[in-house]
Design an enzyme around this catalytic site. Structure first.
Site, mmCIF file in Angstrom:
data_model
loop_
_atom_site.group_PDB
_atom_site.id
_atom_site.type_symbol
_atom_site.label_atom_id
_atom_site.label_comp_id
_atom_site.label_asym_id
_atom_site.label_seq_id
_atom_site.Cartn_x
_atom_site.Cartn_y
_atom_site.Cartn_z
ATOM 1 N N THR A 80 0.834 -1.215 0.000
ATOM 2 C CA THR A 80 0.000 0.000 0.000
ATOM 3 C C THR A 80 0.865 1.259 0.000
ATOM 4 O OG1 THR A 80 -1.644 -1.229 1.269
ATOM 5 C CG2 THR A 80 -1.874 1.154 1.258
ATOM 6 N N VAL A 81 1.775 1.370 0.973
ATOM 7 C CA VAL A 81 2.568 2.603 1.098
ATOM 8 C C VAL A 81 3.668 2.654 0.037
ATOM 9 C CG1 VAL A 81 3.927 4.048 2.666
ATOM 10 C CG2 VAL A 81 2.067 2.658 3.587
ATOM 11 N N LYS B 184 2.056 4.793 18.496
ATOM 12 C CA LYS B 184 2.139 6.169 17.995
ATOM 13 C C LYS B 184 2.189 7.161 19.163
ATOM 14 C CE LYS B 184 -0.269 4.864 13.765
ATOM 15 N NZ LYS B 184 -1.591 4.617 13.196
ATOM 16 N N GLY C 45 -3.624 5.088 4.466
ATOM 17 C CA GLY C 45 -3.897 5.040 3.029
ATOM 18 C C GLY C 45 -2.634 5.299 2.229
#
Ligand code: NAP
Ligand code: HSE
Length: 432
Positions: free
Chosen positions: A13-14, A205, A302
């Site tokens: 994806t990335v 995170k 995304g």
């Protein structure tokens, strides 16, 4: 004008987004750094797989050495995920004097300090903007934009998958499993979505944010974590009824040099700015003593949003190369870590209790709270149809974690209480 050559670890994806941005934004990159940027080699697991971007088979490899020890490669972009094996690859790359850009919060939360020091020893940059909140430049904002301030509180929606799930459950009444599958199909979720829904991804995170925001070495184990897998439709509908929105919130706060870092499903007043952050979007609210309230909002996951952060880090590395200052930007923590104890952590709490619908039940319950000096902000009591039970929903005023835990224990022992169905932290009412 010598090109900068980039090697990628991963083309999912990335990684696909990174290749696309490097191609599509080549003019802008050239203008910023004064030379072309070229992808030289890409590590994948399966060379035969169909790709989201057009890339020649010769550029793909299954041998990591072709990237991390390739003399033609200047910068290694790690977008493959994983921890132990990936750590070894990045250590080898740094020792081979490659600058590294990574989107990997799992790795940075656990081995960030070690990798940053190896990078510095080898005169290399190690940048990881995409590891927190996808496309939002929050790490750079903390390190550079707010460098002069003392940050005392950060609250973040830092996991796109869970925000997507809670938004759809709350606004459309969608079923949890169905929306999780949708988030996976859209590429938001981790390969094992347990880390999303159980709060671990957000905890990683928050550990990274707390480290940078408070200039302290914060370990992943210092973050208390609760996920959303046990949130029910009833919890969401009762919280709405009382004017709250349920979000998975990461909280990091500092008071008198001591910190608390937590991730948990939290109720926010509907009017709170974080309550309006929906779907896969992320936002980080930062309070600094001098600047006051700030909020950073954007896509948290995304392909292209995350790749934007990765390629911007790449630009940072290339600018440093031009200036000859690579490996000098990491700043060691200023403060020794001190964690708040439960008696010094204060919050409001939401509780949903089923109790016997009989004379004195309510006063039995309320006296437990008043004995510990905890008062109520909101109360709702509803009979449960065809039973002798009532549902009681309470939002307390601020209470210490230790007092609240003791109250919970004693509630469970109370003869009139059938069950404490759920409890949630409540944040964002009035003062920060
Ligand atoms: P992904 O779609 O699963 O892609 C992983 C890529 O790495 C694939 O191309 C895979 O090869 C390759 N790969 C994985 N393990 C490998 C191994 N042992 N050897 C060789 N190649 C290997 O993952 P992603 O969603 O792009 O995420 C990548 C990283 O970015 C993760 O650290 C993730 O946490 C982070 N991140 C993701 C997002 C997001 O929105 N997805 C946002 C922020 C950060 P094949 O293609 O051949 O299988
Ligand atoms: N699984 C992560 C999320 C990807 O849903 O936020 C971005 O780090």
């Amino acid at each position: 004008m010598k090109a900068i050559h980039v090697g990628l670890l991963g083309l999912g994806t990335v990684g696909s987004g990174v290749v696309k941005i490097i191609e599509d934004h080549q003019d802008k990159l050239m203008h910023q750094v004064g030379c072309p940027v070229k992808v030289k080699k890409v590590l994948v697991k399966n060379i035969e797989k169909d790709r989201q971007v057009h890339i020649s088979k010769e550029m793909l490899t299954t041998n990591v050495e072709d990237v991390i020890n390739n003399p033609d490669i200047d910068v290694v972009i790690e977008v493959m995920g994983g921890v132990e094996e990936t750590r070894d690859h990045l250590i080898s790359a740094l020792k081979a004097k490659k600058h590294v850009v990574t989107a990997n919060k799992d790795l940075m939360a656990v081995y960030g300090t070690e990798l940053l020091s190896i990078a510095t020893e080898n005169g290399c940059d190690l940048f990881y903007e995409a590891s927190v909140a996808g496309g939002i430049p929050i790490l750079r904002s903390l390190v550079d934009g707010l460098a002069s301030d003392r940050i005392t509180k950060m609250m973040g929606i830092v996991n796109g998958t869970t925000n997507f799930i809670l938004t759809k459950m709350s606004k459309l009444g969608s079923a949890y499993d169905e929306v999780l599958k949708e988030a996976q199909d859209l590429g938001y979720a981790e390969s094992d979505p347990t880390s999303d829904v159980e709060g671990l991804d957000a905890a990683r995170k928050m550990a990274i944010l707390a480290r940078l925001g408070f200039s302290m070495h914060v370990d992943l184990e210092d973050v208390s974590v609760k996920g959303i897998s046990s949130v029910t439709d009833d919890d969401i509908s009762y919280s709405k009824r009382l004017g709250y929105t349920m979000k998975l919130i990461g909280i990091a706060q500092r008071e008198n040099g001591k910190i608390e870092v937590a991730v948990e499903p939290t109720l926010l007043p509907e009017t709170h700015p974080l309550a309006a952050v929906n779907d896969e979007f992320n936002a980080v609210y930062v309070y600094g003593e001098a600047v006051g309230e700030t909020m950073f909002y954007g896509p948290g996951a995304g392909s292209l949003p995350t790749a934007t952060a990765v390629v911007s880090d790449l630009v940072g590395v290339m600018k440093n190369m031009r200036l000859g200052v690579n490996g000098r930007s990491a700043v060691a923590p200023q403060f020794a870590k001190e964690l708040k104890s439960p008696e010094h952590i204060y919050a409001q709490h939401f509780l949903r209790i089923t109790a016997k619908d009989q004379v004195g039940a309510f006063s039995n319950i309320t006296s437990l709270f008043s004995e510990r000096g905890v008062s109520f902000e909101k109360i709702l009591q509803l009979p449960i149809k065809n039973s002798n039970l009532a549902e009681i929903v309470i939002v307390t005023h601020k209470a210490s974690h230790s007092d609240f835990e003791e109250i919970l224990q004693r509630l469970n022992d109370l003869q009139v209480v059938e069950e404490v169905k759920s409890t949630y932290r409540v944040e964002g009412n009035g003062s920060i």
